[in-house]
Write an enzyme that holds these catalytic residues in place. Structure first.
Site, short mmCIF file in Angstrom:
data_model
loop_
_atom_site.label_atom_id
_atom_site.label_comp_id
_atom_site.label_asym_id
_atom_site.label_seq_id
_atom_site.Cartn_x
_atom_site.Cartn_y
_atom_site.Cartn_z
N GLU A 95 -16.55 30.89 -45.38
CA GLU A 95 -15.28 30.51 -44.74
C GLU A 95 -14.31 31.68 -44.67
O GLU A 95 -14.46 32.67 -45.38
CB GLU A 95 -14.62 29.36 -45.49
CG GLU A 95 -14.56 29.52 -47.02
CD GLU A 95 -13.68 30.64 -47.53
OE1 GLU A 95 -12.61 30.87 -46.92
OE2 GLU A 95 -14.05 31.28 -48.52
N GLY A 115 -14.78 35.36 -50.57
CA GLY A 115 -15.06 34.40 -49.50
C GLY A 115 -15.99 35.01 -48.47
O GLY A 115 -16.81 35.88 -48.79
N GLU A 116 -15.89 34.56 -47.23
CA GLU A 116 -16.70 35.06 -46.11
C GLU A 116 -18.18 34.70 -46.23
O GLU A 116 -18.98 35.11 -45.41
CB GLU A 116 -16.60 36.58 -45.97
CG GLU A 116 -15.21 37.14 -45.83
CD GLU A 116 -15.19 38.67 -45.75
OE1 GLU A 116 -16.29 39.29 -45.74
OE2 GLU A 116 -14.09 39.24 -45.69
N GLY A 117 -18.57 33.99 -47.29
CA GLY A 117 -19.99 33.79 -47.55
C GLY A 117 -20.61 34.92 -48.34
O GLY A 117 -21.83 34.98 -48.51
N ILE A 169 -19.14 40.78 -45.28
CA ILE A 169 -20.23 39.87 -44.97
C ILE A 169 -21.17 40.45 -43.91
O ILE A 169 -22.37 40.15 -43.92
CB ILE A 169 -19.67 38.49 -44.51
CG1 ILE A 169 -20.80 37.46 -44.40
CG2 ILE A 169 -18.88 38.60 -43.22
CD1 ILE A 169 -21.61 37.26 -45.67
#
Length: 338
Positions: free
Chosen positions: A162, A303-305, A104
């Site tokens: 998240e 994830g992580e955006g 990210i």
């Protein structure tokens, strides 16, 4: 700091939602109709610019200040063996974000966005929701409030992400509680094997039985079966709606986090774009339940955006075409007859 005094107070805030600016969106459509291209030939790119204008309340919209918010939390249910990784990895990854070493970080840089990571009591995991509610009312409201206050009101666009070992189990449980179907939303998460998936499904079924009395209240579902990072994402999404800031969701966990808003108010996610379709199996099912059409399908499940950050690049492309293209009148190009 915002502090919702009770679930009823929060529920009222979830129902009191401003509408977007329909005239700003209409102005975009009028300009799109005279740009040097066949009508609607840029497909969803045209829709995205109108969506940005509607929720920013201006034409042309802008993407000068993009904020990526990644919320991190730990889950007591990991003690049931539902994840391929131990819970300490959550804090390790938060440190990785801080040092710039995660996916990210690279994607935020390429997207021209500011990344902020909010860690929520990582040293105190939520309760194992097969035994008790994941959070009591105060814990849940604190987490929602943290997310609500994390949003910068001057942002042109917010991206929600998240990090939390075990949070696909929480997301699957929340989704099942809201939309039914038992453990149908459960998938392999970070890479559990088939035996681990069976444990995960069993855990979700246990939790749904344990919290049957909470299933008629979307906020009760979020508190009983969710996690602090999911609650914070709900809060940030709500704050974005109140501030009329367009919002891009990442994958399954983020979508599950905001799903209670849609159950409370049918238009609660009108300011939201699903950035991508995660390869986590429950995400497609949940997007269908919510009527959200993902922008990208790249087989991502990090994830992580991360998927939502890639979607920002498409939004930038859409806006560049809208603002930079000439009109037929500018070039005296012959438009098609009447």
């Amino acid at each position: 700091m915002t502090r919702f005094a009770s679930l009823d107070d929060l529920r009222t805030a979830c129902l009191d939602l401003p509408d977007g600016d329909s005239e700003a969106a209409a102005e975009v459509s009028r300009r799109e109709a005279v740009l040097t291209k066949p009508p609607r030939s840029l497909g969803r790119l045209e829709e995205m610019v109108a969506w940005l204008a509607r929720w920013q309340g201006r034409n042309p919209p802008r993407l000068n200040n993009i904020e990526i918010l990644v919320f991190a939390g730990n889950h007591g249910v990991t003690a049931k063996g539902v994840s391929a990784y131990p819970p300490e990895v959550t804090a390790q990854m938060v440190n990785n974000f801080a040092s710039g070493g995660a996916a990210i970080n690279q994607l935020a840089h390429v997207a021209g966005a500011e990344l902020r990571v909010v860690a929520l009591s990582l040293e105190t995991p939520t309760a194992d929701f097969t035994e008790s509610p994941a959070m009591d009312e105060d814990e849940f409201l604190d987490a929602v409030s943290s997310g609500y206050d994390a949003l910068s009101p001057e942002a042109d666009l917010v991206v929600l992400g998240e990090m939390g070992i075990g949070n696909t189990t929480a997301a699957a449980a929340v989704s099942a509680a809201l939309f039914g179907g038992g453990s149908r939303f459960a998938g392999h998460g970070t890479g559990i094997d088939d035996a681990g998936l069976k444990r995960k499904r069993d855990v979700i079924d246990q939790a749904l039985t344990r919290h049957a009395d909470a299933l008629n209240d979307p906020l009760g579902v979020a508190a009983s079966l969710g996690g602090r990072e999911l609650a914070a994402i709900l809060g940030a999404c709500l704050a974005a709606r109140h501030a009329c800031i367009p919002t891009v969701l990442d994958g399954f966990v983020c979508t599950a986090a905001v799903a209670p808003l849609a159950k409370l108010h049918t238009g609660a996610l009108d300011h939201v774009l699903a950035g991508h379709l995660s390869s986590e199996s429950g995400h497609r099912l949940l997007l269908l339940e919510l009527g959200l059409r993902p922008l990208l399908d790249l087989g991502m499940r990090l994830g992580e955006g991360s998927g939502a950050a890639v979607a920002v690049l498409v939004l930038r492309a859409a806006l560049a075409c809208h603002t930079g293209m000439a009109t037929f009148a500018d070039l005296q190009v012959t438009d098609k007859p009447g």
